[in-house]
Design a protein around this motif. Structure first.
Motif, PDB file in Angstrom:
ATOM      1  N   LEU A   1       9.751  -1.247  10.785  1.00 23.49           N
ATOM      2  CA  LEU A   1       8.359  -0.914  11.070  1.00 23.49           C
ATOM      3  C   LEU A   1       8.332   0.422  11.799  1.00 23.49           C
ATOM      4  CD1 LEU A   1       7.067  -4.324  12.435  1.00 23.49           C
ATOM      5  CD2 LEU A   1       6.585  -3.343  10.215  1.00 23.49           C
ATOM      6  N   ARG A   2       7.780   1.435  11.132  1.00 20.01           N
ATOM      7  CA  ARG A   2       7.632   2.744  11.766  1.00 20.01           C
ATOM      8  C   ARG A   2       6.209   3.222  11.579  1.00 20.01           C
ATOM      9  NH1 ARG A   2      11.957   6.843   9.736  1.00 20.01           N
ATOM     10  NH2 ARG A   2      10.228   8.117  10.399  1.00 20.01           N
TER      11      ARG A   2
ATOM     12  N   LEU B   1       4.565   4.605   8.242  1.00 21.95           N
ATOM     13  CA  LEU B   1       3.271   5.267   8.175  1.00 21.95           C
ATOM     14  C   LEU B   1       3.204   6.428   9.154  1.00 21.95           C
ATOM     15  CD1 LEU B   1       0.963   2.119   8.168  1.00 21.95           C
ATOM     16  CD2 LEU B   1       1.446   3.584   6.222  1.00 21.95           C
ATOM     17  N   LYS B   2       2.495   7.458   8.756  1.00 28.06           N
ATOM     18  CA  LYS B   2       2.182   8.576   9.621  1.00 28.06           C
ATOM     19  C   LYS B   2       0.661   8.714   9.601  1.00 28.06           C
ATOM     20  CE  LYS B   2       4.084  12.994  10.824  1.00 28.06           C
ATOM     21  NZ  LYS B   2       4.998  14.055  10.438  1.00 28.06           N
TER      22      LYS B   2
ATOM     23  N   PHE C   1      -5.409  12.045   8.045  1.00 23.94           N
ATOM     24  CA  PHE C   1      -4.677  11.528   6.904  1.00 23.94           C
ATOM     25  C   PHE C   1      -3.930  10.253   7.274  1.00 23.94           C
ATOM     26  CE2 PHE C   1      -1.657  14.389   8.943  1.00 23.94           C
ATOM     27  CZ  PHE C   1      -0.501  13.619   8.987  1.00 23.94           C
ATOM     28  N   LEU C   2      -3.536   9.549   6.243  1.00 21.39           N
ATOM     29  CA  LEU C   2      -2.692   8.367   6.355  1.00 21.39           C
ATOM     30  C   LEU C   2      -1.657   8.491   5.250  1.00 21.39           C
ATOM     31  CD1 LEU C   2      -2.091   5.474   7.468  1.00 21.39           C
ATOM     32  CD2 LEU C   2      -3.637   4.641   5.703  1.00 21.39           C
TER      33      LEU C   2
ATOM     34  N   MET D   1       0.864  -1.172   0.000  1.00 21.96           N
ATOM     35  CA  MET D   1       0.000   0.000   0.000  1.00 21.96           C
ATOM     36  C   MET D   1       0.899   1.220   0.000  1.00 21.96           C
ATOM     37  SD  MET D   1      -2.735   1.291   2.854  1.00 21.96           S
ATOM     38  CE  MET D   1      -1.478   1.776   4.011  1.00 21.96           C
ATOM     39  N   ASP D   2       0.591   2.159  -0.876  1.00 18.05           N
ATOM     40  CA  ASP D   2       1.359   3.399  -0.951  1.00 18.05           C
ATOM     41  C   ASP D   2       0.376   4.554  -1.022  1.00 18.05           C
ATOM     42  OD1 ASP D   2       3.309   5.287  -1.207  1.00 18.05           O
ATOM     43  OD2 ASP D   2       3.924   4.708  -3.233  1.00 18.05           O
TER      44      ASP D   2
END
Length: 179
Positions: free
Chosen positions: A130-131, A98-99, A141-142, A20-21
């Motif tokens: 893994l962050r 991911l943020k 947002f993602l 997933m991007d």
């Protein structure tokens, strides 16, 4: 010869790649690989603009489902089935950067109260990167990417499934669903 073909198809492992991007346009790719890369299937979401509504008797279905789920010992056997199934899946690669932000910063904090311990547990079992970071902005947002590769040998699923299907709680649940 048919039984040999069935055993062969169950013995040969299947690989699944999930990525997933969300950097540009959110994109999710799922790819199934079989026969050591000779057969590759990419799953994509098809857009369907026609929405047909069907009316179901959900109240009766939910009541029946709860009646079946209250079978003594069924939940315990189902959890054992899930645990044994997850043991059959081999994680080959796992990575995320991911943020995440929700509309309300308090909701983001609550989410990360659950995500952070899980993230630490995952980091202890894998050497992959893994962050997952929170953002306390006012806009939901993602952003980032996620990728994973898993391998499954279908023949290894047969004992857990048969163990569940022929257990006493599953037989009781089947009897309840029929009557």
């Amino acid at each position: 010869s048919l039984s040999i073909l069935i055993i062969f198809t169950l013995y040969v492992p299947r690989d699944m790649t999930l990525s997933m991007d969300t950097e540009k346009k959110p994109k999710l790719n799922i790819r199934l690989i079989w026969l050591f890369g000779m057969v590759k299937i990419t799953l994509r979401k098809k857009e369907n603009h026609q929405h047909k509504s069907k009316h179901y008797n959900t109240k009766g279905n939910i009541r029946t489902a709860f009646y079946i789920l209250h079978t003594k010992g069924l939940l315990k056997r189902f959890i054992k089935l899930l645990r044994d199934t997850l043991r059959c899946i081999k994680i080959r690669e796992l990575g995320a950067n991911l943020k995440v932000a929700l509309d309300n910063p308090a909701d983001t904090g609550i989410l990360f109260a659950f995500v952070t311990p899980l993230n630490l547990i995952l980091k202890s079992f894998t050497s992959q990167e893994l962050r997952i970071e929170p953002s306390f902005d006012d806009i939901a947002f993602l952003k980032g990417y996620f990728q994973g590769k898993v391998r499954l040998q279908p023949i290894r699923l047969i004992p857990p499934i048969l163990g569940f299907a022929f257990s006493v709680p599953a037989m009781r649940a089947l009897k309840r669903s029929i009557s």
